[in-house]
Each structure stands twice: as structure tokens, then as C-alpha cells.
Scaffold this active site. Sequence first.
Site, PDB file in Angstrom:
ATOM      1  N   ASN A   1     -64.208 -53.567  21.893  1.00  0.00           N
ATOM      2  CA  ASN A   1     -64.097 -52.108  21.901  1.00  0.00           C
ATOM      3  C   ASN A   1     -64.235 -51.633  23.340  1.00  0.00           C
ATOM      4  O   ASN A   1     -64.886 -52.294  24.152  1.00  0.00           O
ATOM      5  CB  ASN A   1     -65.241 -51.478  21.103  1.00  0.00           C
ATOM      6  CG  ASN A   1     -65.043 -51.582  19.610  1.00  0.00           C
ATOM      7  OD1 ASN A   1     -64.480 -52.546  19.117  1.00  0.00           O
ATOM      8  ND2 ASN A   1     -65.524 -50.584  18.907  1.00  0.00           N
ATOM      9  N   ARG A   2     -63.693 -50.481  23.646  1.00  0.00           N
ATOM     10  CA  ARG A   2     -63.876 -49.904  24.981  1.00  0.00           C
ATOM     11  C   ARG A   2     -65.303 -49.387  25.104  1.00  0.00           C
ATOM     12  O   ARG A   2     -65.787 -48.667  24.244  1.00  0.00           O
ATOM     13  CB  ARG A   2     -62.910 -48.742  25.188  1.00  0.00           C
ATOM     14  CG  ARG A   2     -61.481 -49.181  25.308  1.00  0.00           C
ATOM     15  CD  ARG A   2     -60.584 -48.008  25.608  1.00  0.00           C
ATOM     16  NE  ARG A   2     -60.845 -47.423  26.917  1.00  0.00           N
ATOM     17  CZ  ARG A   2     -60.201 -46.375  27.402  1.00  0.00           C
ATOM     18  NH1 ARG A   2     -59.282 -45.786  26.671  1.00  0.00           N
ATOM     19  NH2 ARG A   2     -60.470 -45.922  28.599  1.00  0.00           N
TER      20      ARG A   2
END
Length: 221
Positions: free
Chosen positions: A34-35
Site C-alpha cells: 500500500n502507499r
Amino acid sequence: FDSHPPHRPLYGRHVLVTAGPTHEPIDPVRYIANRSSGKQGFAIAEAAAAAGARVTLVAGPVVLQTPPGVERFDVETAREMAEAVNEALPADVAVMVAAVADWHVENRAGQKIKKNGHGLPPLELVENPDILAGLGQSPGKPPLLIGFAAETDNVIDYAVDKRQRKGADWIVANDVSGDVMGGRENTVHIVTADGVEDWERMDKERVAVKLVERIADALSR
Ligand code: CTP
Ligand code: CA
């Protein structure tokens, strides 16, 4: 003699923070993630330490300095993060800021997967353990359990649902529809049993300091 001077309201408390992404390897050179820059979680760890707490920070792969007075454990995957969190217990407060990858690759390759020849590689994804929900259900649940929820839409509805589903006391709902990711500022809503508090957009350090004040206030009740 006062062991709880007003400027160190978390003196004697253990605060556990998770931060950053997790990386789930596909092969030795590729991963799913995930960012997350880790900035918000690191800022919370720093603010809690400044408020006098003993702070354990379980960090995924990020490029950030360890805040002063914080004990940091670096992990790569969600399963490693879950293990490090369990080893850090008990805690008075857990703030789960990490953007944990939802899946890992069951059939990760030991060698680099090559593009040539055989079409697209089939990735078998398996759901990762939910660290927050696990804590929410465990006998060792910290007295104050706080989750984050990064959402692009229906921010409050999803956060209210996550609070109940995961057994968290508070969810900090994070509106990431703008340029929050990796940025300096954050727009958050604090979802508790009593309702929703909307905070104005402010920098991540200020969010951290305000949240730590709110935590100290809740623990002193
Ligand atoms: N979380 C966790 N372990 C996971 C996934 C999420 O501990 N495997 C925690 C995050 O650290 C955060 C909260 O749960 O505090 C919400 O994460 P989020 O990704 O928004 O929730 P999910 O249940 O994964 O829902 P979604 O489908 O929106 O990703
Ligand atoms: Ca998720």
C-alpha cells in the site's frame, strides 16, 4: 513530588505504534504494497515520546529517522508486523497507523520471474492477518486501541463500520482523496463511541500532537 507533570502526561505509559507500509514479496525484486510514507505514524510516536511515554514503534519499510526516545523495530511483511506487535505487548495504548498490505503472495518465487516466454505470472494471493482486529479480540487488548482508516470516499461510513468490526475504541478516518499520500498535511475525523469529531486540515505533526493530547485526556479519566 509529581510523577505526572502536566508537560509529560503520558509518563509511565507504554504506547505501541505501527507505521509505514508492509511489503509482500512476489519474487526477490518485486513486491505488493500500500502507499504510505510512514510520516503520520512516526509523528505520533515522536509526540507520544515527547509526552513522556515509553514508545515502541513497529515500522514497515520507510525512509525516516527514528524519533528521539523511541524504540523501533523494522519489519517487512504484515506477518512480521503482527509478530512484532505481539512481542511488544502489553501496551496501554496501541495506535495502528500502518498501511498493512491486505494480501501476500502464496507462490512467491525464489528467483526473479522473467517476462519472456510463458505469459503473465499467476499470483496466488492469500489474505494477511488483520493486526488491529486481532488485538481488538485478544485478551491482551490495550485499554485504548486506535485504528486508522485511509479512505477516498464514504470516509465516515467506512470508518464507523471499521471501528465496530475491528473492536477498536477509536478510528482516525483519513481522507486521502486529495494529495495526502506522502504529503505534509492530513484531514482527519476522530470516530469514537460518542460520535465523530472533524478536525481541520493541518500538518501531520499537529495531528500527532492533538491526538496524543486526546489520548492523555482519555487515559486520565
Ligand atoms: N490493519 C491491520 N492489519 C491488516 C489490515 C489493516 O492492522 N491486515 C489496520 C490498519 O493499520 C488500520 C486499520 O486496520 O489501522 C484499517 O485499515 P484498512 O486498510 O483501512 O482496513 P481494511 O479492513 O483492510 O479495509 P479495506 O478493504 O478498506 O482496505
Ligand atoms: Ca486494507
